[in-house]
Design a protein around this motif. Structure first.
Motif, PDB file in Angstrom:
ATOM      1  N   THR A   1     -42.790 -32.670  62.598  1.00 25.67           N
ATOM      2  CA  THR A   1     -43.066 -33.737  63.332  1.00 25.67           C
ATOM      3  C   THR A   1     -42.181 -34.480  62.928  1.00 25.67           C
ATOM      4  OG1 THR A   1     -45.168 -32.613  62.942  1.00 25.67           O
ATOM      5  CG2 THR A   1     -45.519 -34.416  63.088  1.00 25.67           C
ATOM      6  N   LYS A   2     -41.992 -35.714  64.018  1.00 21.98           N
ATOM      7  CA  LYS A   2     -41.199 -35.889  63.333  1.00 21.98           C
ATOM      8  C   LYS A   2     -42.419 -38.074  63.197  1.00 21.98           C
ATOM      9  CE  LYS A   2     -38.033 -39.678  64.287  1.00 21.98           C
ATOM     10  NZ  LYS A   2     -37.189 -40.624  63.177  1.00 21.98           N
ATOM     11  N   VAL A   3     -42.207 -39.060  61.706  1.00 22.44           N
ATOM     12  CA  VAL A   3     -42.863 -39.781  61.276  1.00 22.44           C
ATOM     13  C   VAL A   3     -42.696 -40.410  61.794  1.00 22.44           C
ATOM     14  CG1 VAL A   3     -44.989 -40.943  59.634  1.00 22.44           C
ATOM     15  CG2 VAL A   3     -43.867 -38.423  59.173  1.00 22.44           C
ATOM     16  N   GLU A   4     -42.714 -41.837  62.442  1.00 29.05           N
ATOM     17  CA  GLU A   4     -42.720 -43.171  62.649  1.00 29.05           C
ATOM     18  C   GLU A   4     -42.222 -43.632  60.802  1.00 29.05           C
ATOM     19  OE1 GLU A   4     -40.805 -43.875  65.350  1.00 29.05           O
ATOM     20  OE2 GLU A   4     -40.984 -42.351  65.657  1.00 29.05           O
ATOM     21  N   THR A   5     -41.183 -44.898  60.855  1.00 30.18           N
ATOM     22  CA  THR A   5     -41.094 -45.294  59.483  1.00 30.18           C
ATOM     23  C   THR A   5     -40.434 -47.356  59.741  1.00 30.18           C
ATOM     24  OG1 THR A   5     -38.416 -45.103  59.292  1.00 30.18           O
ATOM     25  CG2 THR A   5     -40.165 -43.609  58.499  1.00 30.18           C
ATOM     26  N   HIS A   6     -40.817 -48.142  58.975  1.00 34.27           N
ATOM     27  CA  HIS A   6     -40.549 -49.434  58.739  1.00 34.27           C
ATOM     28  C   HIS A   6     -39.040 -49.103  58.761  1.00 34.27           C
ATOM     29  CE1 HIS A   6     -44.540 -50.285  59.387  1.00 34.27           C
ATOM     30  NE2 HIS A   6     -44.434 -50.133  58.828  1.00 34.27           N
ATOM     31  N   ASP A   7     -38.367 -48.297  57.934  1.00 36.44           N
ATOM     32  CA  ASP A   7     -37.193 -48.491  57.540  1.00 36.44           C
ATOM     33  C   ASP A   7     -36.199 -47.217  57.994  1.00 36.44           C
ATOM     34  OD1 ASP A   7     -34.675 -48.504  55.583  1.00 36.44           O
ATOM     35  OD2 ASP A   7     -35.049 -48.433  53.942  1.00 36.44           O
ATOM     36  N   SER A   8     -35.537 -48.618  58.965  1.00 33.58           N
ATOM     37  CA  SER A   8     -34.415 -47.763  59.795  1.00 33.58           C
ATOM     38  C   SER A   8     -33.414 -46.549  59.072  1.00 33.58           C
ATOM     39  CB  SER A   8     -34.225 -47.893  60.779  1.00 33.58           C
ATOM     40  OG  SER A   8     -32.892 -48.849  59.598  1.00 33.58           O
ATOM     41  N   ARG A   9     -33.577 -46.376  57.945  1.00 30.68           N
ATOM     42  CA  ARG A   9     -32.743 -45.618  57.076  1.00 30.68           C
ATOM     43  C   ARG A   9     -32.890 -44.776  57.335  1.00 30.68           C
ATOM     44  NH1 ARG A   9     -31.312 -48.994  51.706  1.00 30.68           N
ATOM     45  NH2 ARG A   9     -33.564 -49.246  51.936  1.00 30.68           N
ATOM     46  N   LEU A  10     -35.067 -44.230  56.824  1.00 30.77           N
ATOM     47  CA  LEU A  10     -35.677 -42.975  56.746  1.00 30.77           C
ATOM     48  C   LEU A  10     -35.378 -42.221  58.166  1.00 30.77           C
ATOM     49  CD1 LEU A  10     -37.989 -44.341  54.943  1.00 30.77           C
ATOM     50  CD2 LEU A  10     -36.071 -42.436  53.963  1.00 30.77           C
ATOM     51  N   ASP A  11     -35.697 -41.060  58.145  1.00 29.47           N
ATOM     52  CA  ASP A  11     -35.227 -40.124  59.170  1.00 29.47           C
ATOM     53  C   ASP A  11     -36.373 -38.867  59.177  1.00 29.47           C
ATOM     54  OD1 ASP A  11     -35.397 -39.074  62.091  1.00 29.47           O
ATOM     55  OD2 ASP A  11     -33.532 -38.004  61.161  1.00 29.47           O
ATOM     56  N   VAL A  12     -37.644 -39.119  58.893  1.00 33.69           N
ATOM     57  CA  VAL A  12     -38.238 -38.234  58.551  1.00 33.69           C
ATOM     58  C   VAL A  12     -39.083 -36.886  59.505  1.00 33.69           C
ATOM     59  CG1 VAL A  12     -40.553 -38.070  57.170  1.00 33.69           C
ATOM     60  CG2 VAL A  12     -38.863 -40.532  56.615  1.00 33.69           C
ATOM     61  N   HIS A  13     -38.821 -36.212  58.392  1.00 28.53           N
ATOM     62  CA  HIS A  13     -39.735 -35.117  59.285  1.00 28.53           C
ATOM     63  C   HIS A  13     -40.657 -33.661  58.892  1.00 28.53           C
ATOM     64  CE1 HIS A  13     -37.148 -35.417  63.108  1.00 28.53           C
ATOM     65  NE2 HIS A  13     -36.350 -35.905  61.779  1.00 28.53           N
ATOM     66  N   LEU A  14     -41.405 -33.082  59.059  1.00 26.86           N
ATOM     67  CA  LEU A  14     -42.900 -33.293  58.632  1.00 26.86           C
ATOM     68  C   LEU A  14     -42.962 -31.289  59.465  1.00 26.86           C
ATOM     69  CD1 LEU A  14     -45.735 -35.352  58.282  1.00 26.86           C
ATOM     70  CD2 LEU A  14     -43.624 -35.449  56.495  1.00 26.86           C
ATOM     71  N   LEU A  15     -42.331 -30.392  57.666  1.00 26.18           N
ATOM     72  CA  LEU A  15     -43.100 -28.999  58.194  1.00 26.18           C
ATOM     73  C   LEU A  15     -44.295 -28.554  58.599  1.00 26.18           C
ATOM     74  CD1 LEU A  15     -40.583 -27.247  55.859  1.00 26.18           C
ATOM     75  CD2 LEU A  15     -40.013 -28.931  58.441  1.00 26.18           C
ATOM     76  N   SER A  16     -44.775 -28.204  59.492  1.00 29.64           N
ATOM     77  CA  SER A  16     -45.572 -27.174  59.637  1.00 29.64           C
ATOM     78  C   SER A  16     -46.427 -26.687  58.920  1.00 29.64           C
ATOM     79  CB  SER A  16     -45.971 -26.740  60.962  1.00 29.64           C
ATOM     80  OG  SER A  16     -45.255 -27.968  62.537  1.00 29.64           O
ATOM     81  N   GLY A  17     -47.463 -26.731  58.473  1.00 26.36           N
ATOM     82  CA  GLY A  17     -48.210 -25.433  58.180  1.00 26.36           C
ATOM     83  C   GLY A  17     -48.752 -24.404  58.356  1.00 26.36           C
ATOM     84  N   LEU A  18     -49.128 -23.365  57.974  1.00 24.09           N
ATOM     85  CA  LEU A  18     -49.656 -21.837  58.603  1.00 24.09           C
ATOM     86  C   LEU A  18     -51.469 -22.244  58.852  1.00 24.09           C
ATOM     87  CD1 LEU A  18     -47.701 -19.116  57.339  1.00 24.09           C
ATOM     88  CD2 LEU A  18     -47.128 -20.736  59.272  1.00 24.09           C
ATOM     89  N   SER A  19     -51.697 -21.017  59.411  1.00 22.18           N
ATOM     90  CA  SER A  19     -53.057 -21.117  59.702  1.00 22.18           C
ATOM     91  C   SER A  19     -53.931 -19.913  60.402  1.00 22.18           C
ATOM     92  CB  SER A  19     -54.255 -22.069  60.583  1.00 22.18           C
ATOM     93  OG  SER A  19     -53.939 -21.929  61.699  1.00 22.18           O
ATOM     94  N   GLN A  20     -55.012 -19.239  59.305  1.00 16.97           N
ATOM     95  CA  GLN A  20     -55.219 -18.047  59.880  1.00 16.97           C
ATOM     96  C   GLN A  20     -56.729 -18.370  60.134  1.00 16.97           C
ATOM     97  OE1 GLN A  20     -54.374 -14.202  57.479  1.00 16.97           O
ATOM     98  NE2 GLN A  20     -56.290 -14.675  57.128  1.00 16.97           N
ATOM     99  N   MET A  21     -57.286 -17.927  61.990  1.00 17.58           N
ATOM    100  CA  MET A  21     -58.657 -18.451  62.349  1.00 17.58           C
ATOM    101  C   MET A  21     -59.151 -17.326  61.392  1.00 17.58           C
ATOM    102  SD  MET A  21     -58.460 -20.858  64.235  1.00 17.58           S
ATOM    103  CE  MET A  21     -56.932 -22.028  63.778  1.00 17.58           C
ATOM    104  N   LYS A  22     -58.930 -16.152  61.551  1.00 11.45           N
ATOM    105  CA  LYS A  22     -59.911 -15.030  60.843  1.00 11.45           C
ATOM    106  C   LYS A  22     -59.562 -14.089  59.926  1.00 11.45           C
ATOM    107  CE  LYS A  22     -64.533 -12.277  62.244  1.00 11.45           C
ATOM    108  NZ  LYS A  22     -65.400 -12.409  62.981  1.00 11.45           N
ATOM    109  N   PRO A  23     -59.912 -14.071  58.664  1.00 12.57           N
ATOM    110  CA  PRO A  23     -60.646 -15.127  58.107  1.00 12.57           C
ATOM    111  C   PRO A  23     -59.433 -17.030  58.212  1.00 12.57           C
ATOM    112  CG  PRO A  23     -60.161 -13.308  56.294  1.00 12.57           C
ATOM    113  CD  PRO A  23     -59.660 -12.694  57.938  1.00 12.57           C
ATOM    114  N   ALA A  24     -60.800 -17.842  58.061  1.00  9.06           N
ATOM    115  CA  ALA A  24     -60.269 -18.140  58.225  1.00  9.06           C
ATOM    116  C   ALA A  24     -59.481 -18.686  56.887  1.00  9.06           C
ATOM    117  CB  ALA A  24     -60.881 -19.732  58.286  1.00  9.06           C
ATOM    118  N   ASP A  25     -58.131 -20.196  56.836  1.00  4.56           N
ATOM    119  CA  ASP A  25     -57.897 -19.325  55.744  1.00  4.56           C
ATOM    120  C   ASP A  25     -56.003 -20.753  56.440  1.00  4.56           C
ATOM    121  OD1 ASP A  25     -56.827 -19.624  53.282  1.00  4.56           O
ATOM    122  OD2 ASP A  25     -57.200 -17.635  53.039  1.00  4.56           O
ATOM    123  N   VAL A  26     -55.947 -21.516  55.124  1.00  2.00           N
ATOM    124  CA  VAL A  26     -55.044 -22.315  55.506  1.00  2.00           C
ATOM    125  C   VAL A  26     -53.380 -22.514  54.134  1.00  2.00           C
ATOM    126  CG1 VAL A  26     -55.985 -24.110  57.299  1.00  2.00           C
ATOM    127  CG2 VAL A  26     -55.954 -24.531  55.076  1.00  2.00           C
TER     128      VAL A  26
END
Lengths: 302, 302
Positions: free
Chosen positions: A95-120
């Motif tokens: 997931t790309k995040v917009e930044t004010h400082d153009s020197r930054l090119d920030v990407h976030l990694l996804s988490g994991l989920s499980q529907m049943k039993p619910a967990d993250v």
């Protein structure tokens, strides 16, 4: 200032802390930095300044930053969606995040989920990705001890299922905010008491609710020392967790990934059950997981 | 100012609160007062002023004050020794406290202790004494829900054994200080969810450690409401306690003595196990227990 410019920046951004590493494409660490500006203490517009505090000396041209952990939670910098198990611990999407400082090119990694039993989970999946990168044929369970300990079943490079236990946070709550704080104060420890408590808890996990106050009563009536009280509280909570997590570890190849001291306690507890867990270095695995994501990003964008 | 002067003053002095009643020898309440100056917030020399704030308008001649609860703990006004079970809940002995104000004649009641398994109580023994005074032939178990819930086996007017559970304090710690605070905030409640959680916890108490985090995950993934999350957390903790306390209540006559709402939850949980507990009024029993002690004091000194 670092003399060498990094090719990219790795970030592990949890609830209470953030760590950043200046990395080369070859996987060498040029520099590292960290602060207590975890996700829990930051508003949305405070993430970029908190990151710049750590990495600004490393920036010349635009630099890719790959970050895992609670930074991608709903209350974090920007929500990164969960990938649902069974799945690879890193599915190639960021997931790309917009930044004010153009020197930054920030990407976030996804988490994991499980529907049943619910967990993250958020952050541990990156350590798991690093572990699977090193041991692609691993078929077993990974235990990641911490405030919220995760147990994850791994097979064919995928996370098949997982479960979270709050033993670490229970220990913190009870030692800081309950009547037991008088009995467990300090850092002293007794290995033998810990092992006895592990065995007691695993033999009769249903008795946990009734065993906690006895720590206080034993202090008052039998002068139980703080080292013994602290070790017993830890052993009762970890023991109850190990008992409840039995379907995860029984008969399995086990790897424990976490901070040294806590991993050592889980390792000892599992050895008492006849297991022989391994404890690979957690920081190396975090960096390996972030590096794998960075390489995928580079390939996708080139 | 009260128009009628009391014969004596009853005081229930716990960790977080203190309550005082102006009483006649006939057991009539003339006036009552209370404050948040519990034992936990007072240094030794602050107890007398805290008491005077509540009772000074009632004092003309020297007046006997009978107090139960944590006021008699080691960190309290003065340590009142424990009586060791099996024993009567009130053994006829009190601990006299010296005061600066000669109008006060203060006596503290002893708590109860049990050597193995180690356990202690301070305050609940006085409610038990009041209950036994009303039902001298009672043979069964008394459950006193609170921050530290007590289960006491009563036979032949004696407390035979007892056990303390920290479910109330666990609920407070987890709802105020853990990641679950986001999910359980507020006062909303769902009875059906509570009952399901009680049944889940009693069927598999060993799974408690793994069920807590699912509250948070269900909030994130399945929009679990705060009413449901709060009721489920309560049900899981009380259910685990009821399961662990089974040797106390199984097949027994049960009386629950405590605040109305919490007593109602314990009562419902036990009804789901096929029990038919009674809930006598807790304040009446506290006063009856203090009155019995006052009468013994009067007889001894006259």
């Amino acid at each position: 200032m670092t003399s060498e410019q990094p090719d990219w920046i790795a970030v592990d951004w949890g609830t209470s802390h953030v760590r950043a590493w200046a990395m080369t494409n070859a996987g060498k660490i040029i520099a590292e930095n960290g602060s207590a500006k975890g996700m829990g203490s930051l508003a949305k517009d405070e993430f970029e300044p908190a990151l710049l505090e750590l990495v600004e000396p490393w920036l010349s041209a635009q630099t890719t930053v790959v970050a895992c952990g609670m930074v991608g939670a709903r209350q974090g910098w920007k929500e990164a969606p969960y990938a649902e198990v069974p799945c690879l611990p890193f599915d190639g999407k960021t997931t790309k995040v917009e930044t004010h400082d153009s020197r930054l090119d920030v990407h976030l990694l996804s988490g994991l989920s499980q529907m049943k039993p619910a967990d993250v989970m958020r952050g541990e999946e990156t350590q798991i990705a690093g572990f699977i990168a090193a041991e692609p044929d691993f078929d077993g369970v990974v235990c990641l001890p911490g405030t919220h300990t995760k147990w994850a079943r791994i097979s064919a490079k995928e996370v098949v299922s997982f479960q979270t236990f709050m033993s670490g946070e229970l220990f913190a709550c009870l030692s800081n905010h309950s009547v037991l704080r008088h009995s467990v104060a300090g850092k002293a420890w007794n290995d033998e008491t810990f092992e006895t408590a592990i065995n007691d808890a695993i033999s009769h996990p249903e008795k946990l609710a009734g065993r906690l106050f006895s720590l206080r009563a034993d202090s008052l009536l039998h002068d139980l020392g703080n080292a013994e009280a602290r070790a017993r509280l830890s052993g009762l909570l970890i023991g109850a967790e190990i008992a409840a997590a039995r379907p995860y570890w029984l008969g399995m190849d086990i790897a424990i990934i976490g901070a040294d001291t806590l991993s050592g306690l889980y390792s000892r507890a599992l050895e008492l059950q006849g297991c022989a867990p391994r404890c690979p270095d957690a920081e190396n695995l975090t960096l390996a997981g972030l590096a794998a994501a960075y390489l995928t990003l580079k390939e996708t964008s080139s």
